[in-house]
Enzyme design. Structure first.
Site, PDB file in Angstrom:
ATOM      1  N   GLY A  12      92.082  38.424  -4.024  1.00 32.06           N
ATOM      2  CA  GLY A  12      90.957  39.160  -3.433  1.00 32.06           C
ATOM      3  C   GLY A  12      89.715  39.096  -4.299  1.00 32.06           C
ATOM      4  O   GLY A  12      89.660  38.375  -5.301  1.00 32.06           O
ATOM      5  N   PHE A  13      88.726  39.864  -3.906  1.00 32.61           N
ATOM      6  CA  PHE A  13      87.435  39.866  -4.618  1.00 32.61           C
ATOM      7  C   PHE A  13      87.641  40.203  -6.102  1.00 32.61           C
ATOM      8  O   PHE A  13      87.364  39.376  -6.987  1.00 32.61           O
ATOM      9  CB  PHE A  13      86.500  40.858  -3.908  1.00 32.61           C
ATOM     10  CG  PHE A  13      85.331  41.324  -4.717  1.00 32.61           C
ATOM     11  CD1 PHE A  13      84.549  40.419  -5.435  1.00 32.61           C
ATOM     12  CD2 PHE A  13      84.995  42.676  -4.759  1.00 32.61           C
ATOM     13  CE1 PHE A  13      83.461  40.857  -6.187  1.00 32.61           C
ATOM     14  CE2 PHE A  13      83.923  43.118  -5.498  1.00 32.61           C
ATOM     15  CZ  PHE A  13      83.152  42.218  -6.225  1.00 32.61           C
ATOM     16  N   ASP A  33      99.899  37.839  -3.516  1.00 31.40           N
ATOM     17  CA  ASP A  33      98.975  38.210  -2.429  1.00 31.40           C
ATOM     18  C   ASP A  33      99.573  37.789  -1.089  1.00 31.40           C
ATOM     19  O   ASP A  33     100.364  36.840  -1.027  1.00 31.40           O
ATOM     20  CB  ASP A  33      97.617  37.514  -2.631  1.00 31.40           C
ATOM     21  CG  ASP A  33      96.457  38.329  -2.069  1.00 31.40           C
ATOM     22  OD1 ASP A  33      96.431  38.519  -0.840  1.00 31.40           O
ATOM     23  OD2 ASP A  33      95.617  38.779  -2.856  1.00 31.40           O
ATOM     24  N   PHE A  36      95.782  38.885   3.261  1.00 28.26           N
ATOM     25  CA  PHE A  36      95.299  39.672   4.400  1.00 28.26           C
ATOM     26  C   PHE A  36      93.768  39.678   4.450  1.00 28.26           C
ATOM     27  O   PHE A  36      93.166  39.471   5.506  1.00 28.26           O
ATOM     28  CB  PHE A  36      95.854  41.103   4.323  1.00 28.26           C
ATOM     29  CG  PHE A  36      95.302  42.028   5.374  1.00 28.26           C
ATOM     30  CD1 PHE A  36      95.152  41.614   6.692  1.00 28.26           C
ATOM     31  CD2 PHE A  36      94.932  43.330   5.052  1.00 28.26           C
ATOM     32  CE1 PHE A  36      94.636  42.474   7.664  1.00 28.26           C
ATOM     33  CE2 PHE A  36      94.426  44.184   6.007  1.00 28.26           C
ATOM     34  CZ  PHE A  36      94.272  43.751   7.312  1.00 28.26           C
ATOM     35  N   ILE A  63     110.163  43.540  -4.469  1.00 25.81           N
ATOM     36  CA  ILE A  63     110.235  42.240  -5.139  1.00 25.81           C
ATOM     37  C   ILE A  63     110.600  42.482  -6.603  1.00 25.81           C
ATOM     38  O   ILE A  63     110.220  43.514  -7.173  1.00 25.81           O
ATOM     39  CB  ILE A  63     108.901  41.458  -5.012  1.00 25.81           C
ATOM     40  CG1 ILE A  63     109.007  40.052  -5.620  1.00 25.81           C
ATOM     41  CG2 ILE A  63     107.721  42.223  -5.577  1.00 25.81           C
ATOM     42  CD1 ILE A  63     107.867  39.112  -5.244  1.00 25.81           C
ATOM     43  N   LEU A  73      96.466  45.746  -7.570  1.00 28.94           N
ATOM     44  CA  LEU A  73      95.193  45.759  -6.837  1.00 28.94           C
ATOM     45  C   LEU A  73      95.384  45.548  -5.337  1.00 28.94           C
ATOM     46  O   LEU A  73      94.421  45.624  -4.578  1.00 28.94           O
ATOM     47  CB  LEU A  73      94.279  44.633  -7.368  1.00 28.94           C
ATOM     48  CG  LEU A  73      93.351  44.929  -8.540  1.00 28.94           C
ATOM     49  CD1 LEU A  73      94.103  45.391  -9.772  1.00 28.94           C
ATOM     50  CD2 LEU A  73      92.526  43.685  -8.886  1.00 28.94           C
ATOM     51  N   THR A  92     100.750  50.082   2.334  1.00 29.93           N
ATOM     52  CA  THR A  92     100.363  49.250   1.183  1.00 29.93           C
ATOM     53  C   THR A  92     100.043  50.135  -0.021  1.00 29.93           C
ATOM     54  O   THR A  92     100.455  49.846  -1.145  1.00 29.93           O
ATOM     55  CB  THR A  92      99.160  48.348   1.549  1.00 29.93           C
ATOM     56  OG1 THR A  92      99.530  47.555   2.680  1.00 29.93           O
ATOM     57  CG2 THR A  92      98.757  47.449   0.402  1.00 29.93           C
ATOM     58  N   TYR A 145      93.355  55.138   3.868  1.00 26.01           N
ATOM     59  CA  TYR A 145      93.020  54.540   2.565  1.00 26.01           C
ATOM     60  C   TYR A 145      92.968  55.631   1.489  1.00 26.01           C
ATOM     61  O   TYR A 145      93.643  55.524   0.454  1.00 26.01           O
ATOM     62  CB  TYR A 145      91.669  53.835   2.692  1.00 26.01           C
ATOM     63  CG  TYR A 145      91.171  53.161   1.439  1.00 26.01           C
ATOM     64  CD1 TYR A 145      91.715  51.952   1.002  1.00 26.01           C
ATOM     65  CD2 TYR A 145      90.117  53.708   0.701  1.00 26.01           C
ATOM     66  CE1 TYR A 145      91.234  51.319  -0.136  1.00 26.01           C
ATOM     67  CE2 TYR A 145      89.623  53.074  -0.434  1.00 26.01           C
ATOM     68  CZ  TYR A 145      90.186  51.875  -0.855  1.00 26.01           C
ATOM     69  OH  TYR A 145      89.701  51.252  -1.979  1.00 26.01           O
ATOM     70  N   TYR A 159     105.996  58.871 -12.080  1.00 26.51           N
ATOM     71  CA  TYR A 159     106.784  57.866 -12.830  1.00 26.51           C
ATOM     72  C   TYR A 159     106.496  57.991 -14.331  1.00 26.51           C
ATOM     73  O   TYR A 159     107.365  57.779 -15.162  1.00 26.51           O
ATOM     74  CB  TYR A 159     106.459  56.443 -12.340  1.00 26.51           C
ATOM     75  CG  TYR A 159     107.341  55.966 -11.208  1.00 26.51           C
ATOM     76  CD1 TYR A 159     107.191  56.470  -9.912  1.00 26.51           C
ATOM     77  CD2 TYR A 159     108.330  55.009 -11.417  1.00 26.51           C
ATOM     78  CE1 TYR A 159     107.994  56.035  -8.877  1.00 26.51           C
ATOM     79  CE2 TYR A 159     109.142  54.565 -10.378  1.00 26.51           C
ATOM     80  CZ  TYR A 159     108.961  55.074  -9.113  1.00 26.51           C
ATOM     81  OH  TYR A 159     109.758  54.642  -8.088  1.00 26.51           O
TER      82      TYR A 159
HETATM   83  P1  NAD Z   1      89.922  42.751  -1.378  1.00 31.80           P
HETATM   84  O1  NAD Z   1      90.220  43.140   0.028  1.00 31.80           O
HETATM   85  O2  NAD Z   1      88.981  41.631  -1.629  1.00 31.80           O
HETATM   86  O3  NAD Z   1      91.276  42.409  -2.150  1.00 31.80           O
HETATM   87  C1  NAD Z   1      92.498  42.989  -1.848  1.00 31.80           C
HETATM   88  C2  NAD Z   1      93.567  41.916  -1.953  1.00 31.80           C
HETATM   89  O4  NAD Z   1      94.846  42.524  -1.658  1.00 31.80           O
HETATM   90  C3  NAD Z   1      93.364  40.799  -0.941  1.00 31.80           C
HETATM   91  O5  NAD Z   1      93.554  39.548  -1.562  1.00 31.80           O
HETATM   92  C4  NAD Z   1      94.447  41.062   0.107  1.00 31.80           C
HETATM   93  O6  NAD Z   1      94.853  39.899   0.771  1.00 31.80           O
HETATM   94  C5  NAD Z   1      95.529  41.690  -0.743  1.00 31.80           C
HETATM   95  N1  NAD Z   1      96.471  42.522   0.028  1.00 31.80           N
HETATM   96  C6  NAD Z   1      96.184  43.484   0.945  1.00 31.80           C
HETATM   97  N2  NAD Z   1      97.313  44.025   1.424  1.00 31.80           N
HETATM   98  C7  NAD Z   1      98.340  43.402   0.772  1.00 31.80           C
HETATM   99  C8  NAD Z   1      99.748  43.523   0.840  1.00 31.80           C
HETATM  100  N3  NAD Z   1     100.346  44.393   1.679  1.00 31.80           N
HETATM  101  N4  NAD Z   1     100.511  42.724   0.054  1.00 31.80           N
HETATM  102  C9  NAD Z   1      99.931  41.823  -0.787  1.00 31.80           C
HETATM  103  N5  NAD Z   1      98.598  41.667  -0.889  1.00 31.80           N
HETATM  104  C10 NAD Z   1      97.811  42.450  -0.105  1.00 31.80           C
HETATM  105  O7  NAD Z   1      89.435  44.081  -2.121  1.00 31.80           O
HETATM  106  P2  NAD Z   1      88.881  44.295  -3.595  1.00 31.80           P
HETATM  107  O8  NAD Z   1      87.496  44.789  -3.489  1.00 31.80           O
HETATM  108  O9  NAD Z   1      89.163  43.120  -4.432  1.00 31.80           O
HETATM  109  O10 NAD Z   1      89.775  45.524  -4.058  1.00 31.80           O
HETATM  110  C11 NAD Z   1      90.877  45.353  -4.932  1.00 31.80           C
HETATM  111  C12 NAD Z   1      91.480  46.718  -5.254  1.00 31.80           C
HETATM  112  O11 NAD Z   1      90.485  47.547  -5.874  1.00 31.80           O
HETATM  113  C13 NAD Z   1      91.957  47.471  -4.008  1.00 31.80           C
HETATM  114  O12 NAD Z   1      93.142  48.153  -4.320  1.00 31.80           O
HETATM  115  C14 NAD Z   1      90.838  48.454  -3.738  1.00 31.80           C
HETATM  116  O13 NAD Z   1      91.310  49.608  -3.094  1.00 31.80           O
HETATM  117  C15 NAD Z   1      90.342  48.755  -5.146  1.00 31.80           C
HETATM  118  N6  NAD Z   1      88.938  49.195  -5.129  1.00 31.80           N
HETATM  119  C16 NAD Z   1      87.921  48.300  -4.937  1.00 31.80           C
HETATM  120  C17 NAD Z   1      86.602  48.754  -4.899  1.00 31.80           C
HETATM  121  C18 NAD Z   1      85.437  47.823  -4.724  1.00 31.80           C
HETATM  122  O14 NAD Z   1      84.302  48.299  -4.671  1.00 31.80           O
HETATM  123  N7  NAD Z   1      85.608  46.527  -4.665  1.00 31.80           N
HETATM  124  C19 NAD Z   1      86.333  50.121  -5.039  1.00 31.80           C
HETATM  125  C20 NAD Z   1      87.416  51.001  -5.200  1.00 31.80           C
HETATM  126  C21 NAD Z   1      88.711  50.530  -5.268  1.00 31.80           C
END
Ligand code: NAD
Ligand code: UDP
Length: 334
Positions: A12-13, A33, A36, A63, A73, A92, A145, A159
């Site tokens: 992801g990002f 990953d 999704f 797993i 993440l 999730t 969420y 935990y």
């Molecule tokens: P994103 O959507 O780009 O990345 C999330 C990744 O998780 C994706 O690659 C997606 O395919 C994968 N994913 C989703 N559901 C899954 C599952 N069931 N099994 C395996 N993989 C799964 O989002 P992001 O911005 O990179 O966020 C990453 C984490 O950081 C997340 O947990 C998000 O809640 C948290 N977060 C991000 C921000 C932000 O501003 N970017 C802010 C607060 C929290």
């Protein structure tokens, strides 16, 4: 010393930047990953590195792995996508925490959990310190969420207390930068894509709501510092405290892109927080961390990256990009 590190949501990002950072410093990185909300292409170049592995797996399923460190993440993060299948989003959040904590317990591994400013909901305390317990609507459209993330924090701390697991809980505030999905519907990616295409910039509500935007490189520094610290259980707010209204962001994006786009107003989504700004005193004192890249520079770097991609190669992760919350993305494609 090289460590075997699992990064769930690693494509992801944020995950893709974290994997790159860990691979570069010589760790053995396992990216898990289910793609999704991401694409394999984002991390494909890493597959040539001997210290990088990809495991395609859905973290709602158990797993087992031998690892020394875990960054959890995996979770859709953009409202349009996490609201597409809210039950799956909650699974999730909760099952993802249980399964990664199970692995942490079996391996005696340290685990970082990506929590969020959304645990504060629509905050009545401003800026938000970690001691603030939040104002979340448990039955609203963002609850899958927010409450999933709150439950995950609870599991992390249980935990920790019951099994002595070494946990690190970071509460991430709005972060942006290269590798954001152009159709994730989040405000920065939406505005940049709209501005680059000369389309209307869709400000939701009257644009007076605020967010505080952190550039991704700063955030990844904080992740690494938090995991490498001897003690940093958290929760610790991770974000940039410089706050902007969404209208200011729209104008700044138009200016930096040099676009002819006009700003239009759209209805404010339900439960959209009015203001958000992290109190990062704890991050400063425990990690010696504060962001160094401010919005002007970070936005310019992000725009540069968006200029270099072909958005037609990116499929919207869910149909939600085209309706309701993320209607603007539909225009981008029109
Ligand atoms: P994103 O959507 O780009 O990345 C999330 C990744 O998780 C994706 O690659 C997606 O395919 C994968 N994913 C989703 N559901 C899954 C599952 N069931 N099994 C395996 N993989 C799964 O989002 P992001 O911005 O990179 O966020 C990453 C984490 O950081 C997340 O947990 C998000 O809640 C948290 N977060 C991000 C921000 C932000 O501003 N970017 C802010 C607060 C929290
Ligand atoms: N927003 C907007 N136009 C858009 C997308 C989002 O005005 O095209 C607003 C949204 O209503 C919210 C803010 O920008 O007030 C941040 O939205 P985002 O989805 O990026 O993150 P979150 O609401 O989860 O902080």
């Amino acid at each position: 010393m090289t460590q075997r590190i699992l990064v769930t949501g690693g494509a992801g990002f944020l995950g893709s930047h974290l994997c790159q950072r860990l691979v570069d410093r010589g760790d053995h990185v396992i990216c898990l990953d289910n793609f999704f909300t991401s694409r394999k292409e984002t991390i494909e170049h890493l597959l040539d590195c001997p210290n990088f592995e990809l495991v395609v797996h859905d973290i709602t399923k158990p797993i087992e792995m031998n690892v020394e460190m875990i960054f959890n993440l995996a979770c859709p993060a953009a409202p349009g996508h996490y609201q597409h299948d809210p039950i799956k989003t909650m699974k999730t959040g909760v099952l993802g925490a249980i399964h990664t904590l199970g692995m942490a317990r079996a391996n005696r591994a340290r685990i970082f959990h990506a929590s969020t400013s959304e645990v504060y909901g629509d905050p009545s305390v401003h800026p938000q310190p970690e001691t603030y317990r939040g104002n979340v609507n448990p039955i609203g459209p963002r609850a899958c969420y927010d409450e999933g993330k709150r439950a995950a924090e609870t599991l992390m701390f249980d935990y920790h207390r019951v099994h002595g697991i070494d946990i690190r809980v970071g509460r991430i505030f709005n972060t942006y930068g290269p590798h954001m999905h152009p159709f994730d519907g989040r405000v920065i990616s939406n505005f940049i894509v709209q501005a680059l295409q000369g389309k209307d910039i869709t400000v939701f509500g009257d644009g007076s709501q605020t967010r505080s935007f952190c550039f991704v490189d700063d955030l990844i520094d904080a992740f690494v510092l938090m995991m490498d610290a001897d003690e940093a259980t958290g929760p610790i707010n991770l974000g940039n405290p410089n706050e902007f209204t969404i209208s200011e962001l729209a104008s700044k994006t138009i200016e930096l892109v040099g676009s002819e786009s006009k700003i239009i107003l759209k209805p404010l989504p339900e439960d959209d927080p009015i203001q958000r700004q992290p109190d990062i005193t704890l991050a400063k004192t425990t990690l010696g961390w504060e962001p160094s890249i401010q919005l002007h520079e970070g936005l310019a770097r992000t725009i540069e990256w968006f200029r270099g991609i072909d958005v037609d190669e990116w499929e919207p992760p869910t149909p939600n990009w085209a309706g309701g919350l993320t209607a603007s993305a539909a225009q981008n494609r029109a």
